[in-house]
Design an enzyme around this catalytic site. Structure first.
Site, short mmCIF file in Angstrom:
data_model
loop_
_atom_site.label_atom_id
_atom_site.label_comp_id
_atom_site.label_asym_id
_atom_site.label_seq_id
_atom_site.Cartn_x
_atom_site.Cartn_y
_atom_site.Cartn_z
N LYS A 11 -3.50 -52.38 44.36
CA LYS A 11 -3.01 -53.45 43.49
C LYS A 11 -1.48 -53.43 43.38
O LYS A 11 -0.83 -52.44 43.76
CB LYS A 11 -3.68 -53.30 42.12
N TYR A 51 -11.86 -62.99 41.32
CA TYR A 51 -12.31 -62.40 40.05
C TYR A 51 -13.10 -63.41 39.20
O TYR A 51 -13.13 -63.28 37.98
CB TYR A 51 -11.11 -61.87 39.26
N PHE A 59 -9.27 -61.26 29.19
CA PHE A 59 -8.19 -60.73 30.02
C PHE A 59 -8.04 -61.46 31.36
O PHE A 59 -7.18 -61.10 32.17
CB PHE A 59 -8.39 -59.22 30.26
N ARG A 87 -15.97 -45.83 44.40
CA ARG A 87 -15.88 -45.98 42.94
C ARG A 87 -15.62 -44.62 42.28
O ARG A 87 -14.87 -44.53 41.32
CB ARG A 87 -17.17 -46.59 42.38
N THR A 93 -12.46 -47.50 35.19
CA THR A 93 -11.57 -48.65 35.09
C THR A 93 -10.37 -48.34 34.20
O THR A 93 -9.23 -48.65 34.53
CB THR A 93 -12.33 -49.86 34.49
N ARG A 104 -7.22 -43.40 39.79
CA ARG A 104 -6.76 -44.04 38.55
C ARG A 104 -6.21 -43.02 37.56
O ARG A 104 -5.23 -43.30 36.86
CB ARG A 104 -7.89 -44.88 37.96
N ASN A 114 -4.33 -50.82 37.02
CA ASN A 114 -5.06 -49.59 37.35
C ASN A 114 -5.11 -49.28 38.86
O ASN A 114 -6.02 -48.59 39.33
CB ASN A 114 -6.45 -49.60 36.71
N HIS A 117 -8.70 -51.55 43.39
CA HIS A 117 -9.97 -52.24 43.19
C HIS A 117 -10.97 -51.67 44.19
O HIS A 117 -10.60 -51.32 45.32
CB HIS A 117 -9.84 -53.74 43.47
N GLU A 128 -17.05 -59.71 49.00
CA GLU A 128 -15.61 -59.48 48.94
C GLU A 128 -15.00 -59.27 50.33
O GLU A 128 -13.88 -59.71 50.59
CB GLU A 128 -15.33 -58.28 48.04
P1 ATP Z 1 -12.08 -53.71 39.89
O1 ATP Z 1 -13.05 -54.88 39.87
O2 ATP Z 1 -10.63 -54.15 39.91
O3 ATP Z 1 -12.42 -52.70 40.93
P2 ATP Z 1 -13.56 -52.49 37.81
O4 ATP Z 1 -14.76 -52.98 38.56
O5 ATP Z 1 -13.46 -51.05 37.50
O6 ATP Z 1 -12.24 -52.91 38.54
P3 ATP Z 1 -13.84 -54.80 36.13
O7 ATP Z 1 -14.62 -54.75 34.87
O8 ATP Z 1 -14.42 -55.49 37.33
O9 ATP Z 1 -13.39 -53.30 36.46
O10 ATP Z 1 -12.43 -55.47 35.78
C1 ATP Z 1 -11.61 -55.97 36.80
C2 ATP Z 1 -10.18 -55.61 36.51
O11 ATP Z 1 -9.75 -56.32 35.35
C3 ATP Z 1 -9.94 -54.14 36.13
O12 ATP Z 1 -9.81 -53.32 37.24
C4 ATP Z 1 -8.65 -54.24 35.36
O13 ATP Z 1 -7.52 -54.41 36.24
C5 ATP Z 1 -8.85 -55.53 34.59
N1 ATP Z 1 -9.48 -55.30 33.28
C6 ATP Z 1 -10.76 -54.98 33.02
N2 ATP Z 1 -11.01 -54.88 31.71
C7 ATP Z 1 -9.83 -55.18 31.10
C8 ATP Z 1 -9.41 -55.26 29.73
N3 ATP Z 1 -10.27 -55.03 28.73
N4 ATP Z 1 -8.12 -55.58 29.50
C9 ATP Z 1 -7.26 -55.83 30.49
N5 ATP Z 1 -7.59 -55.77 31.81
C10 ATP Z 1 -8.85 -55.45 32.11
MG MG Z 2 -15.02 -54.96 39.21
#
Ligand code: ATP
Ligand code: MG
Length: 136
Positions: A11, A51, A59, A87, A93, A104, A114, A117, A128
């Protein structure tokens, strides 16, 4: 053991801090192969539709702004159980909850910024990979 492919993104926060090589090395050291790699700045449209599952979340707007704030590195990773293992290697996350030694935990700046992805299931991985590498 099943050989799988998964989509990984380094990212903007990590690219900006010169962590591309460091993060790729973590995958390679874990016997995960980089099958395809592309550095680019995502358009608003790309980030929004990538997304899309988070469209209703509070968010979402901030996430799209962050993901388009600078270049990212898109990668197809391949290895045994690559989806789940990636993962694990990434960690939770929220870096505050991530285990020691995970990407992370080591490098993320915040819950949003973070650093990486990773696809969350084989079904998401297929979607994806096809989203960014339609010819693979
Ligand atoms: P990713 O999809 O990026 O691999 P993830 O699957 O661990 O991450 P998701 O729940 O899919 O987490 O959220 C996607 C992304 O959105 C997170 O990686 C983070 O960058 C952002 N994000 C998630 N939750 C929050 C939150 N509560 N506040 C701000 N940003 C968030
Ligand atoms: Mg995700």
């Amino acid at each position: 053991m099943v050989v799988e492919r998964t989509l990984s993104i380094i990212k903007p926060d990590a690219v900006a801090r010169n962590l591309i090589g460091t993060i790729v090395k973590v995958f390679e050291d874990n016997d995960i192969k980089v099958q395809a790699m592309l550095m680019k700045k995502l358009s608003q449209k790309e980030a929004q539709s990538f997304y899309i599952e988070h469209k209703e979340r509070p968010f979402y707007g901030s996430l799209v702004a962050y993901m388009t704030s600078g270049p990212v590195v898109l990668m197809v990773l391949e290895g045994n159980n690559a989806v789940e293992r990636n993962r694990k290697i990434m960690g939770a996350t929220n870096p505050a909850h991530a285990e020691e030694g995970t990407i992370r935990k080591m490098y993320a700046e915040s819950l949003e910024r973070n650093s990486v992805h990773g696809s969350d299931s084989p079904t998401s991985a297929q979607r994806e990979i096809n989203f960014f590498f339609p010819n693979l």
